[in-house]
Write an enzyme that holds these catalytic residues in place. Sequence first.
Site: not given
Length: 516
Positions: A55, A82-83, A169, A171, A227, A372
């Site tokens: 964050g 992180c945060y 990070h 991710e 979609d 998605k």
Amino acid sequence: MKHDTVIVLDFGAQYSQLIARRVRESKVYCEILPYSATVAQILEKNPKGIILSGGPASVYAKGAPHVSEEVFELGIPILGICYGMQLISHALKGKVQKAAKREFGLAPLKIKDKHNLFAGLPSTLQAWMSHGDHVTKLAAGFKVLASTANCHLAAAGNDQKKIYGIQFHPEVVHTQKGTKIIENFVRKVCGCRPSWSMDSYEKLAIEQIRQQVGKGRVICGVSGGVDSTVAAALIHRAIGKQLSCVFVNNGVLRKGEAEQVVKIFKNQLHIPLHYVNSESLFLNLLDGVSEPEKKRKIIGGTFIRVFEQKAKELQRKDGPFDFLAQGTLYPDVIESVSVKGPSAVIKSHHNVGGLPKDMKFKLVEPLRELFKDEVRELGARLRIPHDLLWRQPFPGPGLAVRLLGPITKQRLDILREADAIVQEEIYKAGLYYSIWQSFAVLTPIKSVGVMGDERTYENVCAIRAVHSTDAMTADWVKLPYELLGQISNRIINEVRGINRVVYDITSKPPGTIEWE
Ligand code: XMP
């Protein structure tokens, strides 16, 4: 089978959705909750692990988002990123301070402890750092697991409490083996079973649709986009003839698009489609309209009327509909703190084409839990053609917002031809699937030209091509000059009404992707 669940608590990081996607890539179901979720709301999900996201705040800042300290007493494994790591340290009486040097970019991470979190990883790997604060003193019971040159406490953990923090990070793709670290956390530390896949989801969703709908009837508006097509195909597989799909031609579709959608539904998906050609109704209402928001309102409002009318007609014939199906995806559902703010405001005007809130149907939304990329994977399982699954996004108001100035049938036809050439050439050059969006815009500007011996005075057409991952930001594409030349030549030679082609080299921000 009920899936094991991991929760991401979102502290406003731009990467929260990415964390959830990485967890799901590890075949473990993951949901995002806002940091302000109560302990009861968290426990309701019965999570086997909790990830605290990054964050933008500093834990000491006034109004900084915090998590209820009870979360650390639940006995559920926790990973702070992180945060999230700084929060753990702050809550458990470690120390967080401003780093002497703000660390941003790749740094070699040395793994100091052969911990489960780092199982199967090399002893040094490149990790993506992006922080101003860092932990300078560990809370009681924690040990160092990994360090970088600038950040001694780059990863730390307390095995007794099963609470871990990492300053980098995992991710983002830049971190080597980052996905493996997340997989290690959810599978080895939390002990989650790897049961989440589109194979299992398909079976479960079909069961759920059958249960929800019973003997009822469902109506679904399809656009030919990813979609709504995947939603329709899934529901059709579940309840067959109880589903009715309606496709409205709003007169601002691309060249051959309506025919193509009809053909795919009929010949490839074998799903009956009610095709409503309302081209002339829309074009009558849009005739001469220049103002972008007015165009959007007319298209959105008229779509609703046409759809309702078709629904009524079908109800008179075959009995009432009980449900309305929609292709809502997970990112639209998440109550994420990071999507509030300006980006949410930008998005809201894009939903003008939606269906009215007061329709008396219950909703069937079988993609509500999916990202998605998962929808595309599911679509491939449902044998939806690759071209449709990977086609570039196309706005609801269609060519209307790419035709600057007053709308007329004639000007739309000019744009349609120019746009078809852009699509064809980009496709032939092998670039279509690597570009987020590419299209033609017809401007109301006229310029002088010569063709043969004649002087011309015709419109300027602009070409737009952008790279993006989420449409929130975008870069203009450095298309090869030869390709631009070929597109320009073909448009000027083949499309009557255009005598000049220009290329749009504006990124977003400060520009937008569409011109209106
Ligand atoms: P902008 O132009 O705001 O577009 O950078 C961001 C993304 O949204 C699409 N877009 C729309 N989609 N209705 C839609 O369904 C709209 O009114 C609309 N306006 C823009 C645009 O194509 C891009 O992908």
